[in-house]
Design an enzyme around this catalytic site. Structure first.
Site, PDB file in Angstrom:
ATOM      1  N   ASP A  55      16.319   1.903  -8.400  1.00 49.33           N
ATOM      2  CA  ASP A  55      17.766   1.951  -8.136  1.00 49.33           C
ATOM      3  C   ASP A  55      18.128   1.849  -6.665  1.00 49.33           C
ATOM      4  O   ASP A  55      19.252   2.171  -6.284  1.00 49.33           O
ATOM      5  CB  ASP A  55      18.337   3.254  -8.699  1.00 49.33           C
ATOM      6  CG  ASP A  55      17.767   4.482  -8.002  1.00 49.33           C
ATOM      7  OD1 ASP A  55      16.621   4.412  -7.511  1.00 49.33           O
ATOM      8  OD2 ASP A  55      18.462   5.514  -7.948  1.00 49.33           O
ATOM      9  N   GLU A  56      17.198   1.381  -5.834  1.00 46.37           N
ATOM     10  CA  GLU A  56      17.451   1.405  -4.390  1.00 46.37           C
ATOM     11  C   GLU A  56      16.769   0.216  -3.726  1.00 46.37           C
ATOM     12  O   GLU A  56      15.639  -0.125  -4.062  1.00 46.37           O
ATOM     13  CB  GLU A  56      16.916   2.723  -3.818  1.00 46.37           C
ATOM     14  CG  GLU A  56      17.235   2.969  -2.370  1.00 46.37           C
ATOM     15  CD  GLU A  56      16.678   4.307  -1.894  1.00 46.37           C
ATOM     16  OE1 GLU A  56      16.889   4.630  -0.712  1.00 46.37           O
ATOM     17  OE2 GLU A  56      16.016   5.008  -2.693  1.00 46.37           O
TER      18      GLU A  56
END
Length: 496
Positions: free
Chosen positions: A105-106
């Site tokens: 998610d990053e």
């Protein structure tokens, strides 16, 4: 350092929990906690509604339940999270060839390399467009930071949370960093932070005022010099598109300490098999096999063995892990086991000894008149993992009379359609039948061995084009369809 804020950092908001809320309409706006549900489970992610009660990642699940007793506690569904992550990374790839994923998610993005931005206005416009595209494709929100360096861009995305965008103009870094705690800087963990606190340095401004010589004296040449540069806002690290994996590993924490040596070996075999599956899925092989054992007193032992060449053969990994286990005393009890492979390569060197052993075993079976059992499991199955893996039984034991259903698990019923498990026990399973794009669905309580109920793959978070809309289910008189926290099965008032 760049003169334009063309380095972007994207961080999805409460990713696992947000994905669960998007997939389950009845949980939107409600506290949701994702993590291991066993007595020793830990929190992976908590929704913002749950964070208001003090719940945070890495907290023991038992403590999180006490803080937020009405929260929905769900097992992670990594297949869903990986699918959504791939959609997000594809959007980032359209902006630039230089995308550096840090996790599911990053990621960092070099907007300048892709021609997506060259100054502050164009960078801001690109960031806002990205956020809108992510919401349209996944139904989720992400926070964006824009700056002239990776360090400041990451700090900006933290300030933007949740669902925001913060742009930090190059040249203002030192003013921004000054009042922040030293733990804000990359590489400053609890131990380093405490060491600096004892020296009277608690803010980034304190580090800058102390000077490079003092930091080198306290922390050593490499760490001290790097920390001083970061305290001044200097970070020249480039966005790197390829981040080579250094290792592949899996581990399980057990609800009850394992004392039986045979059971411990069976669990090591099972972990070795899972590790090889993950290794092959990443397209790698490895030379060094690593065994991790955490004992009853929390002492953790690590053993490793380096092979002659890289392998992805499950037999080789399983036997190496078994040999490593022989050197570990487990008589007091084992609470965690892990198997990993390091020294990764993109090719496999066949282990001739393992191959010869397998051929010899096949020849022995043929000589004895036995047919090889191709359908037999290659590894025994054991206890449930912290990540919510289904419970398994040991070899030689009969299957349990009841199927087990984990809270949050995707299911499908032949009559009621798709849904998810709210809880199970005493021979019953409570299922909420709804889809990501539907209204909150109704709850039904079924027998755990209902032949019409089966496990299912996660549905996409956004309704596919052309997908028919299901009519809202009828509600029985006197039966409220509102969401209820996971407190086990909901009694069904109807007979049977």
């Amino acid at each position: 350092m760049r003169t334009a804020p063309t380095i972007l950092h994207l961080d999805m908001d409460a990713f696992f929990a947000a994905a669960e809320q998007a997939a389950k309409p009845s949980l939107r706006g409600k506290p949701v906690i994702v993590g291991g549900l066993g007595p020793r489970g830990v929190v992976a992610t908590a929704s913002y509604e749950a964070r208001r009660f003090g719940v945070h990642s890495a907290m023991p699940m038992a403590q999180a339940r006490r803080l937020a007793p009405n929260a929905a506690c769900l097992v992670p569904r990594f297949s869903l999270y990986r699918s959504v992550s791939e959609q997000v990374m594809e959007l980032l790839g359209r902006l630039s060839p230089l995308v550096e994923p840090l996790s599911l998610d990053e990621a960092f993005v070099d907007l300048e390399a892709g021609g997506a931005a060259h100054d502050a206005p164009s960078a801001r416009a690109t960031g806002e467009r990205l956020r809108a595209d992510i919401r349209a494709v996944t139904g989720l929100t992400g926070s964006v930071g824009l700056a002239g360096s990776k360090m400041i861009a990451k700090i900006a995305s933290e300030q933007a949370k949740p669902d925001g965008l913060v742009l930090i103009d190059p040249g203002t870094e030192r003013e921004l960093l000054g009042p922040m705690p030293v733990r804000t800087l990359p590489g400053v963990g609890p131990a380093t932070g405490e060491h600096l606190r004892r020296a009277g340095m608690t803010t980034v401004a304190d580090l800058a005022e102390a000077g490079e010589d003092e930091l080198v004296r306290l922390l050593g040449r490499a760490h001290g010099a790097a920390l001083f540069r970061m305290a001044l806002g200097h970070d020249d690290r480039p966005v790197v598109a390829e981040r080579d994996a250094k290792s592949v590993s899996v581990e399980d924490t057990f609800d009850v300490d394992l004392h039986d040596r045979v059971r411990v070996r069976l669990e090591v075999d099972r972990l070795a098999e899972r590790c090889v599956q993950r290794l092959r899925g990443s397209g790698h092989s490895g030379r060094t096999i690593v065994l991790k054992v955490r004992r009853y007193d929390f002492s953790t032992l690590t053993r490793s063995e380096t092979l002659r060449g890289p392998t992805d053969d499950p037999t080789v990994v399983r036997e190496a892990a078994g040999r490593l286990l022989e050197s570990v005393d487990t008589t007091g009890g084992v609470r965690l086991l892990g198997v990993g492979v390091t020294g990764l390569a993109d090719y496999t060197q066949e282990d001739l000894f393992a191959q010869a052993a397998a051929e010899a075993e096949a020849e022995a079976q043929a000589a004895a008149g036995a047919e090889p059992d191709e359908d037999a499991p290659t590894v025994p199955e054991g206890a449930a993992s912290e990540a919510g893996e289904p419970h398994r039984t040991e070899p030689g034991r009969p299957d349990p009379a009841e199927r087990r259903w984990a809270a949050g698990q995707d299911v499908r019923h032949a009559t009621y359609g798709p849904g998810w498990v709210q809880g199970s026990g005493v021979g019953r399973v409570t299922v909420r039948f709804e889809e990501p794009w539907s209204a909150p669905g109704r709850v039904r309580t079924l027998r755990v061995d209902d032949e019409d109920l089966e496990a299912a793959d996660p549905l996409p978070l956004v309704r596919p084009a052309g997908h028919p809309e299901r009519p809202p289910p009828a509600v029985d008189p006197g039966r409220a369809p509102d969401w209820k926290p996971d407190r086990g099965p909901v009694p069904d008032p109807r007979p049977g």
